[in-house]
Design an enzyme around this catalytic site. Structure first.
Site, mmCIF file in Angstrom:
data_model
loop_
_atom_site.group_PDB
_atom_site.id
_atom_site.type_symbol
_atom_site.label_atom_id
_atom_site.label_comp_id
_atom_site.label_asym_id
_atom_site.label_seq_id
_atom_site.Cartn_x
_atom_site.Cartn_y
_atom_site.Cartn_z
ATOM 1 N N GLU A 59 0.787 -1.152 0.117
ATOM 2 C CA GLU A 59 -0.114 0.039 0.072
ATOM 3 C C GLU A 59 0.701 1.352 0.160
ATOM 4 O O GLU A 59 0.335 2.306 0.275
ATOM 5 C CB GLU A 59 -1.070 0.036 1.224
ATOM 6 N N HIS A 86 -2.974 2.616 8.529
ATOM 7 C CA HIS A 86 -4.037 1.758 7.587
ATOM 8 C C HIS A 86 -4.348 0.504 8.298
ATOM 9 O O HIS A 86 -3.593 -0.253 8.759
ATOM 10 C CB HIS A 86 -3.427 1.365 6.404
ATOM 11 N N HIS A 144 -7.570 -2.828 8.660
ATOM 12 C CA HIS A 144 -8.826 -3.580 8.240
ATOM 13 C C HIS A 144 -9.529 -3.942 9.478
ATOM 14 O O HIS A 144 -10.322 -4.874 9.405
ATOM 15 C CB HIS A 144 -8.336 -4.934 7.597
ATOM 16 N N TYR A 197 -19.334 13.304 18.830
ATOM 17 C CA TYR A 197 -18.539 14.470 18.783
ATOM 18 C C TYR A 197 -17.219 14.476 18.434
ATOM 19 O O TYR A 197 -16.392 15.154 17.929
ATOM 20 C CB TYR A 197 -18.839 15.771 19.962
ATOM 21 N N HIS A 222 -12.752 -2.420 2.437
ATOM 22 C CA HIS A 222 -11.411 -2.529 2.668
ATOM 23 C C HIS A 222 -10.788 -2.188 4.150
ATOM 24 O O HIS A 222 -10.490 -2.987 4.803
ATOM 25 C CB HIS A 222 -10.576 -1.678 1.626
ATOM 26 N N TYR A 276 -7.391 20.831 24.150
ATOM 27 C CA TYR A 276 -7.692 19.651 24.767
ATOM 28 C C TYR A 276 -6.347 19.043 25.225
ATOM 29 O O TYR A 276 -5.300 18.975 24.882
ATOM 30 C CB TYR A 276 -8.375 18.824 24.009
#
Length: 235
Positions: free
Chosen positions: A84, A102, A104, A123, A164, A219
């Site tokens: 990828e 990335h 799955h 949120y 995917h 935050y």
């Protein structure tokens, strides 16, 4: 002496590789990937370190560094980079990303088969830029998939990928991973809410997401980057 051979660069690369491997292992432990699915990368200057293709994360050691330049040419390591890689490089070239995760993940992948956009069910969608788009399907590892993902990431830091999984980026590996986990959790919440017959989940407005996005800027604890994550704001 080439740039990557300088001692200070070598140390930065080694530190980044250790963090990358730790993040990859965490994704397995947290159930976001199975086997060799998914991949992780981090940018160090003009180098991109990325998990190797087809190698279980628990078999990746400190000397298995895989690095490419921004054109995709391998400059470090003997293991082949993730299949990828085009998707990762496209994100680094067209956004301000410094780390990409990335996966799955089960719930996110399930949602990617059902929707064109994950509604604002919580949120924390604001942390990724708003409603989460679903990138059009294309064969894994293809330039077309990279293009589809870039389209879905417009003004976003994460998206689902049709049939995917997910892809998310951040300023560093911790942020990219946290956003990935939040996205999977939001998908799980949406699936749970939608499973109740006769009811539809309430959704947040664009205005409310904008308010949350503004609050998220402040935050956390100031000047304490090593503090552990304690969940979404409000927890």
């Amino acid at each position: 002496m080439s740039e990557q051979d300088r001692p200070e660069v070598q140390q930065d690369v080694q530190d980044a590789w250790s963090a990358l491997v730790a993040t990859a292992l965490r994704s397995v432990e947290d159930g976001l990937v199975v086997g060799t699915s998914g991949n992780v990368s981090v940018r160090v200057g003009d180098l991109v370190l990325v998990t190797p293709t087809g190698v279980p994360y628990d078999r990746i050691g400190p000397h298995d560094i895989v690095a490419v330049d921004l054109d995709g040419k391998q400059v470090m390591g003997t293991l082949r980079p993730s299949s990828e890689l085009p998707m990762h490089l496209a994100i680094y070239l067209h956004t301000d990303a410094h780390a990409v995760v990335h996966t799955h993940a089960v719930h996110a992948t399930a949602v990617s088969t059902l929707l064109y956009e994950l509604p604002a069910i919580h949120y924390m969608a604001a942390a990724l830029g708003g409603k989460i788009r679903v990138a059009d399907y294309a064969t894994y590892g293809s330039e077309q998939l990279a293009a589809n993902v870039l389209h879905a990431l417009r003004e976003r830091t994460g998206c689902l990928i049709r049939n995917h999984g997910t892809i998310v980026y951040g300023d560093d590996l911790d942020q990219a991973y946290d956003r990935t986990a939040q996205l999977e959790w939001m998908c799980q919440v949406w699936l749970a809410a939608r499973s109740v017959d006769g009811f539809s989940p309430s959704l947040l407005s664009k205005r409310e997401l904008a308010r949350v996005a503004e609050k998220l800027r402040d935050y956390g604890q100031p000047n304490q980057p090593d503090q552990p994550d304690e969940g979404p704001p409000g927890v």
